[in-house]
Design an enzyme around this catalytic site. Structure first.
Site, PDB file in Angstrom:
ATOM      1  N   THR A  52       0.897  -1.221  -0.039  1.00 28.26           N
ATOM      2  CA  THR A  52      -0.024  -0.088   0.165  1.00 28.26           C
ATOM      3  C   THR A  52       0.963   1.171   0.110  1.00 28.26           C
ATOM      4  O   THR A  52       0.718   2.240  -0.849  1.00 28.26           O
ATOM      5  CB  THR A  52      -0.944   0.161   1.434  1.00 28.26           C
ATOM      6  OG1 THR A  52      -1.558  -1.031   1.330  1.00 28.26           O
ATOM      7  CG2 THR A  52      -1.705   1.234   1.330  1.00 28.26           C
ATOM      8  N   LEU A  53       1.963   1.220   0.616  1.00 25.74           N
ATOM      9  CA  LEU A  53       2.681   2.601   0.886  1.00 25.74           C
ATOM     10  C   LEU A  53       3.455   2.764  -0.537  1.00 25.74           C
ATOM     11  O   LEU A  53       3.578   3.790  -0.841  1.00 25.74           O
ATOM     12  CB  LEU A  53       3.763   2.109   1.974  1.00 25.74           C
ATOM     13  CG  LEU A  53       4.436   3.138   2.558  1.00 25.74           C
ATOM     14  CD1 LEU A  53       3.283   3.947   3.231  1.00 25.74           C
ATOM     15  CD2 LEU A  53       5.489   2.811   3.454  1.00 25.74           C
ATOM     16  N   GLU A  76      -9.412  -1.588   0.992  1.00 25.77           N
ATOM     17  CA  GLU A  76      -9.010  -2.119   2.238  1.00 25.77           C
ATOM     18  C   GLU A  76      -9.280  -0.935   3.292  1.00 25.77           C
ATOM     19  O   GLU A  76     -10.151  -1.212   4.473  1.00 25.77           O
ATOM     20  CB  GLU A  76      -7.712  -2.643   2.338  1.00 25.77           C
ATOM     21  CG  GLU A  76      -7.577  -3.963   1.957  1.00 25.77           C
ATOM     22  CD  GLU A  76      -6.133  -4.521   2.163  1.00 25.77           C
ATOM     23  OE1 GLU A  76      -5.281  -3.771   2.321  1.00 25.77           O
ATOM     24  OE2 GLU A  76      -6.113  -5.700   2.226  1.00 25.77           O
ATOM     25  N   GLY A 289      42.367  -3.110  20.875  1.00 26.94           N
ATOM     26  CA  GLY A 289      43.347  -2.133  21.593  1.00 26.94           C
ATOM     27  C   GLY A 289      44.663  -1.635  20.975  1.00 26.94           C
ATOM     28  O   GLY A 289      45.408  -1.366  21.473  1.00 26.94           O
ATOM     29  N   THR A 293      40.719   2.811  16.220  1.00 23.68           N
ATOM     30  CA  THR A 293      39.567   3.918  16.472  1.00 23.68           C
ATOM     31  C   THR A 293      40.433   5.375  16.321  1.00 23.68           C
ATOM     32  O   THR A 293      40.144   6.352  15.915  1.00 23.68           O
ATOM     33  CB  THR A 293      38.723   3.887  17.659  1.00 23.68           C
ATOM     34  OG1 THR A 293      38.123   2.781  17.528  1.00 23.68           O
ATOM     35  CG2 THR A 293      37.616   5.214  17.679  1.00 23.68           C
ATOM     36  N   GLU A 316      30.257   0.443  17.266  1.00 23.19           N
ATOM     37  CA  GLU A 316      30.726  -0.085  18.673  1.00 23.19           C
ATOM     38  C   GLU A 316      30.483   0.907  19.707  1.00 23.19           C
ATOM     39  O   GLU A 316      29.966   0.295  20.794  1.00 23.19           O
ATOM     40  CB  GLU A 316      32.103  -0.793  18.410  1.00 23.19           C
ATOM     41  CG  GLU A 316      32.525  -1.948  19.363  1.00 23.19           C
ATOM     42  CD  GLU A 316      33.750  -2.362  18.714  1.00 23.19           C
ATOM     43  OE1 GLU A 316      33.838  -3.642  18.739  1.00 23.19           O
ATOM     44  OE2 GLU A 316      34.735  -1.531  18.637  1.00 23.19           O
ATOM     45  N   HIS A 460      55.507   3.194  -1.086  1.00 12.31           N
ATOM     46  CA  HIS A 460      55.216   3.247   0.228  1.00 12.31           C
ATOM     47  C   HIS A 460      56.360   2.628   1.057  1.00 12.31           C
ATOM     48  O   HIS A 460      56.932   1.768   0.443  1.00 12.31           O
ATOM     49  CB  HIS A 460      53.554   2.923   0.690  1.00 12.31           C
ATOM     50  CG  HIS A 460      53.349   1.422   0.116  1.00 12.31           C
ATOM     51  ND1 HIS A 460      52.876   1.285  -0.797  1.00 12.31           N
ATOM     52  CD2 HIS A 460      53.764   0.171   0.682  1.00 12.31           C
ATOM     53  CE1 HIS A 460      52.833  -0.290  -1.375  1.00 12.31           C
ATOM     54  NE2 HIS A 460      53.323  -0.780  -0.246  1.00 12.31           N
TER      55      HIS A 460
END
Lengths: 580, 105
Positions: A52-53, A76, A289, A293, A316, A460
């Site tokens: 329907t949407l 409906e 660790g 991040t 996280e 590199h």
């Protein structure tokens, strides 16, 4: 219909299929331009799959964006209920109806109120629909869900014949129609409507895998047109439906020579001095660790400093957590968030399926238009999909980001410390640059080492660097190569100290030798000067003897002459003269 | 639209049966339906009924108000409850039951 798109296969001059843009994000890409113009399309799916949407959006978008008024015939829901249900998407059905852009007609079929006696037909419906179409000049029609007729009426033969007539009639009316239908057992629709509507059939699905639901859409058939055949995930949110087309599988991307800094100077130096390529993908992987991040935050921070936008997808940690933690290494992300350069999007991977994550990431990127995107960490996505699914998702994401020239950084947690065995969700082969951060255990210490596993298209460094996180931030040190091998952490520092001491001692020794030599020189010089003095005194003595001798000789010569003169008599005169 | 003759003796509204027959043009089904309806009404509701015939080809806008989707449809609004009877009304008993003229057997 000015908005219909021409099919591309118009080269031969043969008649071709016109298509009408649905206006639903992504659907037109899959169908190659929209739904078949002037033909009915069957939209089937289970209850709650979004039929329907989708059909309401088709009507509303048509009215608003393509200037094609539409009729929505609801079997409906009542018109008011429908208006209320779609108001959450920002669709104002009432206003559109007042403006004569759309028309909603609720067909109420209540079996208890109806008695069937003998022959009848559905001309009433035809007339009603025809009147609605003519009253606003509709180009689009939705029948939602016409199968309700079957529950309200018992004479199936009449119904089937009439439905067949209805679809023919819709075609002759030239309206682009969507007919929705419930999915049936082993069939596309419960009442086998696919027999009547056979130009275009779209199937919606709502699947739950591992307790996570994903909506999917598939084009079962599309007569006279090529179309995507996959299952495409779609999302229903406050802006309506977005279908996610699988991005083109062609590898024809624009590439940039522009470089972007990683934010860590010493890392840039390792990457040919300039950092990553713009629009490339970077993977930072490492054990727990190791500062993944932190590296990602540096990258985000640097982008914001350049006044570029950045989206940080955190799977996280919460944004506040990241902001607090990064403050401890001297990065102020809060400022960038306030300035509108940084956008955090934190969601648990289990919030929804992988595909949904992808769709929501797409949507956010389209909206915010960042130049840098960070996903931290992708490893957690595994919880909602298998490795191959995650890989497929990331391929699509990388494809999309490359198209948009957005640089992306993924972080990945590696559980396996043997580098060659682990593949980081298999994305390591997809990414352009791969940084690997690992623990180096030595002398009861755990230190971090970083190296570049690969970095396409640039010179590199092949060295392992020690990766140090301090209050001041991140730095990379040259790994110390002592006589006993590679040294890190305090072992490196003590070795450095030892060497410093040795140097001082050596210097001391050298200084003493220098002083000795200068003293020796002084002694020598003193000796030389005393010899010279001795020589001078001898020389003087000799000179004195000479002078005396000469003087003596002169005096004796004088005496001799006087004696001679005395003898010759002139001595007196001479003496007188002398006296004068 | 045409009105059927009203029996002058029965004039109060409560006793009136207001019936609307929706048709679309002059089709055989509509003709049969009207014929059947008239016959039943004469037999059972003599003098206290009113039949209104609405041709949707002439007045298509009326279809929505009375929730018409099938043709022919007979709508009884008064007396309550509202009932809709579709088809050519060839099943006499069903029609009478549907109109609450006779109880369900």
């Amino acid at each position: 219909m000015a908005e219909t798109q021409k099919n591309k296969s118009n080269r031969s001059g043969l008649p071709y299929l016109h298509k009408s843009n649905s206006g639903i994000s992504g659907l037109d890409e899959i169908t190659g331009g929209g739904l078949p113009t002037g033909r009915p399309t069957l939209l089937c799916g289970e209850a709650g799959s979004g039929k329907t949407l989708m059909s309401v959006e088709f009507i509303v978008r048509g009215a608003l964006e393509y200037n094609e008024p539409g009729v929505f015939m609801a079997f409906e829901e009542k018109a008011e209920e429908l208006a209320m249900n779609v108001a959450s998407l920002g669709f104002d059905l009432q206003k559109l109806q007042q403006d004569k852009k759309i028309r909603v007609d609720h067909v109420h079929i209540e079996r208890s109120e109806i008695e069937e006696t003998g022959e009848y037909d559905l001309d009433g419906l035809f007339i009603r629909l025809g009147h609605a179409i003519d009253s606003i000049g509709a180009k689009r029609v939705v029948l939602d869900t016409i199968e309700n007729l079957f529950s309200g009426l018992s004479n199936q033969n009449i119904l089937r014949a009439e439905l067949r007539r209805l679809f023919h009639w819709l075609k002759s009316k030239g309206v682009t129609a969507i007919i929705t239908a419930e999915r049936g057992e082993g069939k596309l629709t419960r009442q086998g409507l696919e027999e009547y509507v056979s130009d275009c059939v779209i199937l919606l699905d709502h699947r739950i895998v591992n307790q996570i639901s994903t909506r999917r859409l598939r084009i079962v058939k599309y007569r006279g047109s090529v179309h995507g055949t996959n299952e495409y995930p779609f999302l229903i949110d406050e802006e309506g439906i977005s279908v996610l087309p699988v991005t083109s599988l062609l590898l024809e991307k624009e590439v940039s020579m522009e470089r972007v800094s990683s934010g860590i100077k010493s890392l840039d130096k390792m990457l040919g001095g300039e950092g990553f390529y713009k629009g490339s993908s970077i993977l930072v992987s490492g054990t727990a660790g190791t500062g993944k991040t932190s590296i990602a935050s540096y990258f985000a921070n640097e982008a914001c400093k350049r006044k570029e936008r950045c989206i940080y997808f955190a799977f996280e940690e919460s944004p506040n957590q990241i902001i607090r933690n990064m403050k401890s290494i001297n990065i102020d992300l809060k400022k960038h968030v306030d300035d509108g350069f940084l956008l955090f999007n934190a969601s648990r991977p289990t919030l929804y399926g992988l595909e949904m994550h992808l769709v929501s990431i797409y949507k956010m990127i389209r909206k915010f238009k960042p130049s840098v995107v960070i996903l931290d960490p992708i490893t957690n996505l595994i919880t909602v999909g298998s490795v191959s699914e995650v890989k497929a998702m990331l391929i699509r994401l990388i494809d999309f980001l490359q198209d948009e020239q957005i640089t992306v950084m993924f972080t990945a947690l590696t559980l396996n410390t043997v580098v060659n065995e682990q593949t980081d969700e298999g994305v390591s082969s997809l990414v352009d640059s791969w940084l690997y951060v690992r623990d180096i255990e030595l002398d009861g210490e755990r230190n971090r080492g970083m190296y570049i596993m690969k970095s396409r298209g640039m010179n590199h460094s092949n060295q392992i660097r020690e990766f140090i996180i301090t209050d001041e931030g991140i730095d990379l040190m040259d790994l110390y190569l002592g006589p006993d091998g590679v040294l890190t952490g305090s072992a490196r520092e003590s070795q450095q100290l030892r060497e410093k001491t040795g140097e001082a001692l050596k210097n001391q020794a050298a200084n003493r030798m220098d002083r000795e030599i200068s003293r020796k020189r002084k002694v020598l010089e003193a000796k030389i000067s005393s010899l010279t003095t001795e020589f001078e005194s001898i020389e003087e003595e000799l000179n004195k003897v000479y002078l005396e001798e000469t003087l003596k000789k002169q005096i004796s010569d004088n005496n001799k002459e006087q004696i001679l003169n005395l003898r010759t008599g002139q001595s007196k005169k001479k003496n007188d003269d002398d006296a004068n | 639209m045409m009105m059927m003759p009203i029996n002058p003796e029965v004039n109060t509204m409560e006793d009136m049966w207001e019936l609307k027959l929706y048709v679309a043009g002059n089709t055989p089904k509509s003709a049969t339906a009207l014929e059947n309806l008239k016959k039943y009404c004469e037999e059972h509701l003599f003098g206290k009924y009113r039949i209104e015939i609405i041709d949707l080809l002439v007045n298509p806008q009326l279809a929505e108000g009375d929730q018409i989707f099938a043709i022919p449809t007979l709508v009884k609004k008064v007396p309550e409850p509202i009932r809709r009877i579709i088809g050519d009304l060839s099943d006499k008993e069903k029609v009478l039951v549907g109109l609450n003229i006779i109880p369900v057997k």
